[in-house]
Design a protein around this motif. Structure first.
Motif, mmCIF file in Angstrom:
data_model
loop_
_atom_site.group_PDB
_atom_site.id
_atom_site.type_symbol
_atom_site.label_atom_id
_atom_site.label_comp_id
_atom_site.label_asym_id
_atom_site.label_seq_id
_atom_site.Cartn_x
_atom_site.Cartn_y
_atom_site.Cartn_z
ATOM 1 N N LYS A 60 34.646 49.237 41.773
ATOM 2 C CA LYS A 60 33.199 49.397 41.726
ATOM 3 C C LYS A 60 32.677 49.025 43.117
ATOM 4 N N VAL A 61 31.924 49.930 43.723
ATOM 5 C CA VAL A 61 31.438 49.671 45.071
ATOM 6 C C VAL A 61 30.074 48.987 44.997
ATOM 7 N N MET A 62 29.957 47.868 45.684
ATOM 8 C CA MET A 62 28.720 47.097 45.630
ATOM 9 C C MET A 62 27.849 47.393 46.855
ATOM 10 N N SER A 63 26.582 47.023 46.747
ATOM 11 C CA SER A 63 25.630 47.200 47.847
ATOM 12 C C SER A 63 26.114 46.472 49.096
ATOM 13 N N LEU A 64 25.910 47.086 50.267
ATOM 14 C CA LEU A 64 26.332 46.421 51.506
ATOM 15 C C LEU A 64 25.338 45.319 51.900
ATOM 16 N N GLN A 65 24.161 45.338 51.281
ATOM 17 C CA GLN A 65 23.153 44.334 51.620
ATOM 18 C C GLN A 65 23.052 43.228 50.584
ATOM 19 N N ASP A 66 23.462 43.537 49.348
ATOM 20 C CA ASP A 66 23.464 42.509 48.308
ATOM 21 C C ASP A 66 24.688 42.757 47.421
ATOM 22 N N PRO A 67 25.827 42.167 47.820
ATOM 23 C CA PRO A 67 27.097 42.482 47.149
ATOM 24 C C PRO A 67 27.180 42.052 45.684
ATOM 25 N N GLU A 68 26.096 41.505 45.140
ATOM 26 C CA GLU A 68 26.082 41.196 43.703
ATOM 27 C C GLU A 68 25.583 42.419 42.920
ATOM 28 N N LYS A 69 24.992 43.372 43.656
ATOM 29 C CA LYS A 69 24.409 44.558 43.007
ATOM 30 C C LYS A 69 25.262 45.786 43.278
ATOM 31 N N LYS A 70 25.249 46.740 42.339
ATOM 32 C CA LYS A 70 25.980 47.984 42.533
ATOM 33 C C LYS A 70 25.360 48.795 43.681
ATOM 34 N N MET A 71 26.193 49.488 44.463
ATOM 35 C CA MET A 71 25.656 50.373 45.502
ATOM 36 C C MET A 71 24.876 51.495 44.816
ATOM 37 N N THR B 131 27.719 39.452 54.793
ATOM 38 C CA THR B 131 28.955 38.742 54.439
ATOM 39 C C THR B 131 28.608 37.268 54.210
ATOM 40 N N ASP B 132 29.561 36.371 54.475
ATOM 41 C CA ASP B 132 29.259 34.946 54.273
ATOM 42 C C ASP B 132 29.403 34.215 55.598
ATOM 43 N N SER B 133 29.215 32.896 55.574
ATOM 44 C CA SER B 133 29.180 32.165 56.843
ATOM 45 C C SER B 133 30.574 31.728 57.315
ATOM 46 N N ASP C 217 34.147 33.891 45.552
ATOM 47 C CA ASP C 217 32.978 33.319 46.228
ATOM 48 C C ASP C 217 32.696 34.003 47.568
ATOM 49 N N LYS C 218 33.390 35.111 47.826
ATOM 50 C CA LYS C 218 33.118 35.888 49.046
ATOM 51 C C LYS C 218 32.860 37.345 48.655
ATOM 52 N N PRO C 219 31.750 37.593 47.913
ATOM 53 C CA PRO C 219 31.539 38.941 47.358
ATOM 54 C C PRO C 219 31.370 40.019 48.435
ATOM 55 N N GLY C 220 30.753 39.665 49.553
ATOM 56 C CA GLY C 220 30.537 40.662 50.608
ATOM 57 C C GLY C 220 31.859 41.110 51.202
ATOM 58 N N ILE C 221 32.663 40.148 51.631
ATOM 59 C CA ILE C 221 33.969 40.463 52.228
ATOM 60 C C ILE C 221 34.887 41.120 51.190
ATOM 61 N N SER C 222 34.833 40.643 49.958
ATOM 62 C CA SER C 222 35.690 41.221 48.920
ATOM 63 C C SER C 222 35.330 42.688 48.676
ATOM 64 N N ASN C 223 34.030 42.991 48.696
ATOM 65 C CA ASN C 223 33.586 44.383 48.531
ATOM 66 C C ASN C 223 34.129 45.248 49.671
ATOM 67 N N LEU C 224 34.016 44.741 50.909
ATOM 68 C CA LEU C 224 34.517 45.514 52.053
ATOM 69 C C LEU C 224 36.032 45.681 51.968
ATOM 70 N N MET C 225 36.712 44.621 51.518
ATOM 71 C CA MET C 225 38.173 44.723 51.393
ATOM 72 C C MET C 225 38.552 45.742 50.334
ATOM 73 N N ILE D 194 45.929 43.480 54.143
ATOM 74 C CA ILE D 194 44.646 43.481 54.867
ATOM 75 C C ILE D 194 44.386 42.079 55.424
ATOM 76 N N GLU D 195 44.668 41.077 54.620
ATOM 77 C CA GLU D 195 44.469 39.691 55.092
ATOM 78 C C GLU D 195 45.345 39.417 56.312
ATOM 79 N N ARG D 196 46.581 39.923 56.274
ATOM 80 C CA ARG D 196 47.475 39.745 57.436
ATOM 81 C C ARG D 196 46.946 40.505 58.648
ATOM 82 N N GLU D 197 46.523 41.733 58.415
ATOM 83 C CA GLU D 197 46.034 42.575 59.516
ATOM 84 C C GLU D 197 44.890 41.896 60.277
ATOM 85 N N PHE D 198 44.030 41.169 59.538
ATOM 86 C CA PHE D 198 42.842 40.588 60.188
ATOM 87 C C PHE D 198 42.938 39.071 60.345
ATOM 88 N N ASP D 199 44.136 38.564 60.212
ATOM 89 C CA ASP D 199 44.363 37.132 60.386
ATOM 90 C C ASP D 199 43.973 36.742 61.812
#
Ligand code: TRP
Length: 335
Positions: free
Chosen positions: A189-200, A229-231, A240-248, A262-267
């Motif tokens: 399910k793809v979420m909003s890029l501005q509010d990752p708690e909401k559906k795109m 994303t988050d801080s 607890d990282k909905p923005g990054i999780s959505n992008l991932m 993906i986590e390794r690629e961007f480590d």
């Protein structure tokens, strides 16, 4: 469509309400092409459903053609599948009436989409909006579909279609196949890029929240760069990282890479690098879709050939079901 009769039948529909979002693409339309070899697929642009809310007629016509070209650009091959425009096939309206007489007021009143849409359009709570799920049941049951790919928001409607099919069968004798939901193996399910708690959603007021599949590459990349994303600054899939999780999840569906890789690629890299990579991957992935869409829209004669043949094929199948339903309820034979 293939001649093989032993394949299961898939039916799905999409409304012609402007261009599709990345959510429509990842959640629905990108799967449609992949199902064509394994199943007998029937796909419809459901313009009759679209008019349950107010539409500008000129735009509806344009959007219907565009939606048809878009599903083809996304991989639906009109030689392998039946692809048609709902209003071209009269059996949908005919079966709609028969099924309406086996649907209860009470069950339609419980539909959450009806409640949401009537709250949104309080000045136009029309009967079509109320009976919308009956027409959807007619779409599905007319072809005796075994499987229906739907998102979570349509599950209640599919459940209603199952109940109506069973009710009709027990009142009048076996006719309809009771359809099951088809849940794609991948299809986050793809979420909003501005509010990752909401559906795109295309109705989001913030233009940066939503990617359209026909957006230009630089627009796509810019929207991803601005994604909320988050801080923290670690690319990691976590609740607890909905923005990054959505992008991932988007990056994973588009590239086929799993979360660990993906986590390794961007480590050790920051969010900036990651967002850019997601934006570029999505933009690259959608380029052939955009090119094919442009090619099809420039060849209206070919499009017409495809949707005309699709409607004919759809009518050939569905009229048999409707003729049987007419007999079963007791209508006098007309031919
Ligand atoms: N109601 C569906 C939606 O808005 C579209 C639709 C209409 C559909 N008829 C259908 C989906 C039949 C699956 C099967 O998403």
């Amino acid at each position: 469509m293939s001649e093989q009769e032993n394949k299961k039948i898939i039916f799905s529909g999409i409304q012609p309400t402007g261009t599709f979002t990345l959510g429509n693409y990842i959640g629905a339309v990108s799967h449609w092409g992949k199902l064509q070899d394994e199943y007998n697929c029937i796909y419809s642009i459901v313009d009759m459903h679209a008019i349950t809310v107010r539409q500008d007629p000129v735009k509806l016509r344009q959007h219907t053609l565009e939606a048809y070209a878009l599903i083809m650009a996304c991989g639906v091959d009109p030689k392998k599948s039946i692809a048609f425009i709902q209003s071209h096939v009269r059996t949908h309206a005919e079966l709609n009436w028969i099924l309406a007489c086996s649907t209860q007021f009470g069950e339609l009143s419980r539909m959450t989409q009806f409640k949401d849409k009537s709250a949104k359009h309080p000045d136009d709570i029309n009967a079509g909006l109320f009976t919308y799920p009956v027409l959807m049941a007619a779409d599905i049951l007319a072809y005796k579909a075994d499987l229906v790919p739907v998102g979570v928001d349509q599950k209640q409607h599919l459940e209603l279609a199952r109940n109506v099919a069973q009710r009709f069968n027990s009142k009048y004798g076996e006719l309809f196949t009771v359809p099951d939901a088809y849940i794609p193996k991948v299809g986050a399910k793809v979420m909003s890029l501005q509010d990752p708690e909401k559906k795109m959603s295309k109705s989001d007021e913030n233009p940066n929240a939503c990617i359209y599949i026909l957006d230009e590459p630089d627009v796509i990349i810019r929207k991803f760069k601005r994604a909320v994303t988050d801080s923290d600054s670690v690319v990691r899939y976590a609740e607890d990282k909905p923005g990054i999780s959505n992008l991932m999840s988007i990056y994973s569906v588009i590239t086929g890479k799993d979360y660990a890789s993906i986590e390794r690629e961007f480590d050790g890299k920051g969010y900036g690098d990651f967002k850019l990579a997601v934006g570029e991957a999505v933009a690259d992935h959608l380029k052939p879709v955009r090119d094919e869409f442009a090619r099809l829209m420039a060849d209206k004669a070919y499009l017409k050939e495809c949707y005309t043949a699709g409607a004919q094929a759809a009518l050939n199948i569905s009229r048999k079901t409707v003729a049987k339903a007419y007999r079963k309820v007791g209508f006098v034979d007309s031919m």
